[in-house]
Design a protein around this motif. Structure first.
Motif, PDB file in Angstrom:
ATOM      1  N   LEU A 272       0.819  -1.199   0.000  1.00 28.43           N
ATOM      2  CA  LEU A 272       0.000   0.000   0.000  1.00 28.43           C
ATOM      3  C   LEU A 272       0.861   1.260   0.000  1.00 28.43           C
ATOM      4  O   LEU A 272       0.575   2.227  -0.716  1.00 28.43           O
ATOM      5  CB  LEU A 272      -0.941  -0.006   1.209  1.00 28.43           C
ATOM      6  N   ARG A 273       1.932   1.251   0.769  1.00 29.60           N
ATOM      7  CA  ARG A 273       2.831   2.405   0.780  1.00 29.60           C
ATOM      8  C   ARG A 273       3.445   2.628  -0.591  1.00 29.60           C
ATOM      9  O   ARG A 273       3.497   3.764  -1.089  1.00 29.60           O
ATOM     10  CB  ARG A 273       3.945   2.217   1.813  1.00 29.60           C
ATOM     11  N   ASN A 274       3.894   1.517  -1.226  1.00 31.86           N
ATOM     12  CA  ASN A 274       4.492   1.642  -2.558  1.00 31.86           C
ATOM     13  C   ASN A 274       3.489   2.177  -3.572  1.00 31.86           C
ATOM     14  O   ASN A 274       3.834   3.008  -4.431  1.00 31.86           O
ATOM     15  CB  ASN A 274       5.021   0.285  -3.026  1.00 31.86           C
ATOM     16  N   ALA A 275       2.243   1.718  -3.478  1.00 26.89           N
ATOM     17  CA  ALA A 275       1.229   2.176  -4.423  1.00 26.89           C
ATOM     18  C   ALA A 275       0.944   3.663  -4.253  1.00 26.89           C
ATOM     19  O   ALA A 275       0.795   4.402  -5.233  1.00 26.89           O
ATOM     20  CB  ALA A 275      -0.053   1.362  -4.244  1.00 26.89           C
ATOM     21  N   LEU A 276       0.909   4.121  -3.008  1.00 24.32           N
ATOM     22  CA  LEU A 276       0.628   5.534  -2.750  1.00 24.32           C
ATOM     23  C   LEU A 276       1.809   6.422  -3.138  1.00 24.32           C
ATOM     24  O   LEU A 276       1.625   7.554  -3.592  1.00 24.32           O
ATOM     25  CB  LEU A 276       0.282   5.737  -1.272  1.00 24.32           C
ATOM     26  N   GLN A 277       3.016   5.889  -2.970  1.00 26.50           N
ATOM     27  CA  GLN A 277       4.196   6.664  -3.363  1.00 26.50           C
ATOM     28  C   GLN A 277       4.347   6.721  -4.877  1.00 26.50           C
ATOM     29  O   GLN A 277       4.848   7.714  -5.425  1.00 26.50           O
ATOM     30  CB  GLN A 277       5.445   6.046  -2.737  1.00 26.50           C
ATOM     31  N   ALA A 278       3.899   5.653  -5.560  1.00 30.34           N
ATOM     32  CA  ALA A 278       4.054   5.595  -7.022  1.00 30.34           C
ATOM     33  C   ALA A 278       3.060   6.498  -7.743  1.00 30.34           C
ATOM     34  O   ALA A 278       3.313   6.926  -8.872  1.00 30.34           O
ATOM     35  CB  ALA A 278       3.901   4.152  -7.504  1.00 30.34           C
ATOM     36  N   ARG A 279       1.931   6.797  -7.082  1.00 29.31           N
ATOM     37  CA  ARG A 279       0.902   7.594  -7.741  1.00 29.31           C
ATOM     38  C   ARG A 279       0.405   8.682  -6.785  1.00 29.31           C
ATOM     39  O   ARG A 279       0.139   8.409  -5.614  1.00 29.31           O
ATOM     40  CB  ARG A 279      -0.284   6.718  -8.169  1.00 29.31           C
ATOM     41  N   ASP A 280       0.285   9.878  -7.292  1.00 29.18           N
ATOM     42  CA  ASP A 280      -0.214  10.974  -6.467  1.00 29.18           C
ATOM     43  C   ASP A 280      -1.658  11.331  -6.811  1.00 29.18           C
ATOM     44  O   ASP A 280      -2.181  12.363  -6.377  1.00 29.18           O
ATOM     45  CB  ASP A 280       0.680  12.212  -6.609  1.00 29.18           C
ATOM     46  N   ASP A 281      -2.304  10.461  -7.618  1.00 31.94           N
ATOM     47  CA  ASP A 281      -3.675  10.761  -8.031  1.00 31.94           C
ATOM     48  C   ASP A 281      -4.696   9.783  -7.442  1.00 31.94           C
ATOM     49  O   ASP A 281      -5.814   9.651  -7.949  1.00 31.94           O
ATOM     50  CB  ASP A 281      -3.780  10.744  -9.560  1.00 31.94           C
ATOM     51  N   VAL A 282      -4.324   9.068  -6.364  1.00 31.87           N
ATOM     52  CA  VAL A 282      -5.234   8.074  -5.775  1.00 31.87           C
ATOM     53  C   VAL A 282      -6.387   8.783  -5.062  1.00 31.87           C
ATOM     54  O   VAL A 282      -6.175   9.574  -4.144  1.00 31.87           O
ATOM     55  CB  VAL A 282      -4.490   7.147  -4.786  1.00 31.87           C
ATOM     56  N   VAL A 283      -7.610   8.474  -5.496  1.00 28.09           N
ATOM     57  CA  VAL A 283      -8.792   9.110  -4.905  1.00 28.09           C
ATOM     58  C   VAL A 283      -9.688   8.120  -4.165  1.00 28.09           C
ATOM     59  O   VAL A 283     -10.607   8.526  -3.445  1.00 28.09           O
ATOM     60  CB  VAL A 283      -9.629   9.820  -5.988  1.00 28.09           C
ATOM     61  N   GLY A 284      -9.418   6.810  -4.349  1.00 26.52           N
ATOM     62  CA  GLY A 284     -10.270   5.822  -3.699  1.00 26.52           C
ATOM     63  C   GLY A 284      -9.534   4.544  -3.368  1.00 26.52           C
ATOM     64  O   GLY A 284      -8.523   4.194  -3.996  1.00 26.52           O
ATOM     65  N   LEU A 285     -10.046   3.846  -2.344  1.00 24.49           N
ATOM     66  CA  LEU A 285      -9.515   2.552  -1.928  1.00 24.49           C
ATOM     67  C   LEU A 285     -10.666   1.557  -1.855  1.00 24.49           C
ATOM     68  O   LEU A 285     -11.728   1.865  -1.293  1.00 24.49           O
ATOM     69  CB  LEU A 285      -8.852   2.640  -0.548  1.00 24.49           C
ATOM     70  N   TYR A 286     -10.457   0.359  -2.418  1.00 25.19           N
ATOM     71  CA  TYR A 286     -11.469  -0.692  -2.359  1.00 25.19           C
ATOM     72  C   TYR A 286     -10.839  -1.925  -1.734  1.00 25.19           C
ATOM     73  O   TYR A 286      -9.962  -2.547  -2.322  1.00 25.19           O
ATOM     74  CB  TYR A 286     -11.991  -1.004  -3.766  1.00 25.19           C
ATOM     75  N   PHE A 287     -11.255  -2.244  -0.501  1.00 32.26           N
ATOM     76  CA  PHE A 287     -10.776  -3.434   0.191  1.00 32.26           C
ATOM     77  C   PHE A 287     -11.715  -4.576  -0.173  1.00 32.26           C
ATOM     78  O   PHE A 287     -12.799  -4.715   0.389  1.00 32.26           O
ATOM     79  CB  PHE A 287     -10.736  -3.209   1.702  1.00 32.26           C
ATOM     80  N   MET A 288     -11.281  -5.417  -1.098  1.00 35.11           N
ATOM     81  CA  MET A 288     -12.157  -6.350  -1.780  1.00 35.11           C
ATOM     82  C   MET A 288     -12.356  -7.667  -1.033  1.00 35.11           C
ATOM     83  O   MET A 288     -13.358  -8.349  -1.199  1.00 35.11           O
ATOM     84  CB  MET A 288     -11.577  -6.624  -3.176  1.00 35.11           C
ATOM     85  N   GLY A 289     -11.394  -8.060  -0.198  1.00 32.74           N
ATOM     86  CA  GLY A 289     -11.494  -9.325   0.500  1.00 32.74           C
ATOM     87  C   GLY A 289     -12.488  -9.273   1.640  1.00 32.74           C
ATOM     88  O   GLY A 289     -12.919  -8.204   2.089  1.00 32.74           O
ATOM     89  N   ALA A 290     -12.854 -10.460   2.126  1.00 28.76           N
ATOM     90  CA  ALA A 290     -13.811 -10.527   3.235  1.00 28.76           C
ATOM     91  C   ALA A 290     -13.205 -10.023   4.537  1.00 28.76           C
ATOM     92  O   ALA A 290     -13.912  -9.536   5.411  1.00 28.76           O
ATOM     93  CB  ALA A 290     -14.283 -11.966   3.414  1.00 28.76           C
ATOM     94  N   GLU A 291     -11.894 -10.159   4.690  1.00 32.27           N
ATOM     95  CA  GLU A 291     -11.232  -9.747   5.927  1.00 32.27           C
ATOM     96  C   GLU A 291     -10.533  -8.415   5.696  1.00 32.27           C
ATOM     97  O   GLU A 291      -9.427  -8.344   5.182  1.00 32.27           O
ATOM     98  CB  GLU A 291     -10.219 -10.812   6.367  1.00 32.27           C
ATOM     99  N   ALA A 292     -11.201  -7.335   6.071  1.00 30.09           N
ATOM    100  CA  ALA A 292     -10.696  -5.990   5.773  1.00 30.09           C
ATOM    101  C   ALA A 292      -9.886  -5.383   6.910  1.00 30.09           C
ATOM    102  O   ALA A 292      -9.355  -4.285   6.762  1.00 30.09           O
ATOM    103  CB  ALA A 292     -11.865  -5.061   5.437  1.00 30.09           C
ATOM    104  N   ARG A 293      -9.774  -6.088   8.040  1.00 32.63           N
ATOM    105  CA  ARG A 293      -9.128  -5.473   9.210  1.00 32.63           C
ATOM    106  C   ARG A 293      -7.698  -5.042   8.936  1.00 32.63           C
ATOM    107  O   ARG A 293      -7.302  -3.921   9.257  1.00 32.63           O
ATOM    108  CB  ARG A 293      -9.137  -6.455  10.396  1.00 32.63           C
ATOM    109  N   ILE A 294      -6.910  -5.906   8.330  1.00 32.94           N
ATOM    110  CA  ILE A 294      -5.505  -5.590   8.093  1.00 32.94           C
ATOM    111  C   ILE A 294      -5.333  -4.395   7.153  1.00 32.94           C
ATOM    112  O   ILE A 294      -4.611  -3.448   7.474  1.00 32.94           O
ATOM    113  CB  ILE A 294      -4.744  -6.837   7.584  1.00 32.94           C
TER     114      ILE A 294
END
Length: 340
Positions: free
Chosen positions: A239-261
């Protein structure tokens, strides 16, 4: 008065013993006789007294839920509901137990399933990866007379049409529509996270999500799915790498059933600030995140309904009858902070 098995036997021109064999799907009855009994059932409007039928068997039903060893809060919610049903179901002579499978080793999981017989259980609802080993184990179980039922995720219905769980493609599409509507007229990218893309429910949710975004929101771009494998360290890294690679992130979708982590990692990285976040399943963690405005909405399926529906369908399979489709349809629920 309701027609009885005696009325049924008289109308079909057969003995009570033959009626019993047909109703219970036992062998040794000619097809012509089966058709005669079924025709009499239609004409008389016969409805079986299932409680009496269970008592007549002189034994109840034993059902199992094969669940993965790995899992978090949502899996614990399901297990709690199974234990709850097991206690309540004793009055109807129905037992429900949990079998844990090693979902990371399909050979071990298949070995556990291969050891089950009709002396152990009458039917099993299974939530496990759809690997060749497990498919073969389920086929062998059905050959031994054990009823099998796909439960929540991962398995095909194998032609029976029975499946207990939400429509995952529709759930993903719902998440896409919610996220886009919450965002409004903006441009940017959406990060998608799940435990593993080998999970059938994650694949179907991603297909539904992409279909809505690509068709209706050309200013939004969904990035390739990131896998956490249920590992907090890996989740933080990707997640850190994805946010550092792109500065245009406007949304997050936690797709798995276990979203706690992912939620905890996103909170630690302050990743949800100013971004719309959608997750799956109501758990203590997602509920707390909703209340604290760390996520915007949760797509949910009721674990109690899942368990009760699985038992009803397995019992109906054992008794060669159908269930009420509207009763077994698992609703896709949308939760926000205001309707918890």
């Amino acid at each position: 008065m309701r027609p009885t098995t005696k009325d049924l036997a008289k109308a079909a021109g057969v003995s009570l013993a033959t009626v019993d064999r047909v109703l219970n799907g036992r062998a040794g009855v000619r097809q012509k006789t089966v058709e005669a009994v079924n025709d009499a059932i239609e004409r008389l409007g016969f409805q079986r007294n299932q409680v009496a039928a269970t008592l007549a068997r002189q034994k109840g039903y034993r059902f199992a839920f094969a669940l993965p060893r790995s899992g978090d809060e949502f899996l614990e919610e399901i297990i709690d509901r199974i234990r709850e049903f097991d206690t309540a179901g004793r009055a109807e002579m129905i037992e429900a137990k949990v079998i844990r499978l090693d979902d990371r080793d399909p050979h071990k999981a298949a070995h556990v399933l291969s050891r089950l017989s009709l002396d152990d259980i009458d039917g099993i609802a299974i939530m496990a990866p759809e690997t060749p080993q497990i498919r073969d184990a389920l086929l062998r179980m059905r050959e031994r007379g054990i009823r099998t039922l796909p439960f929540v995720a991962n398995q095909h219905s194998y032609g029976t049409g029975d499946f207990v769980g939400i429509d995952n493609r529709a759930a993903g599409a719902t998440a896409g529509r919610l996220l886009a509507r919450f965002l409004g007229p903006v441009q940017g990218s959406i990060i998608v996270l799940t435990e593993t893309t080998q999970s059938r429910d994650s694949l179907e949710r991603r297909l539904g999500f992409d279909a809505v975004i690509y068709r209706n929101y050309p200013d939004l771009r969904t990035l390739p799915t990131l896998e956490t494998h249920g590992d907090p360290g890996r989740a933080q890294h990707v997640l850190r790498n994805a946010l550092q690679a792109r500065d245009d992130v406007v949304g997050l979708y936690f797709m798995g059933a276990e979203a706690r982590i992912p939620i905890e990692v996103a909170r630690a990285l302050n990743a949800t600030t100013g971004r719309v976040t959608i997750a799956h399943e109501r758990t203590p963690s997602t509920e707390q995140a909703l209340r604290k405005a760390k996520i915007d909405a949760v797509i949910h399926q009721d674990p109690g309904h899942l368990v009760r529906s699985a038992v009803r369908i397995l019992r109906a399979q054992c008794e060669n009858r159908t269930t009420l489709a509207s009763q077994e349809r698992i609703r896709t629920e949308i939760l926000i902070a205001e309707n918890l």
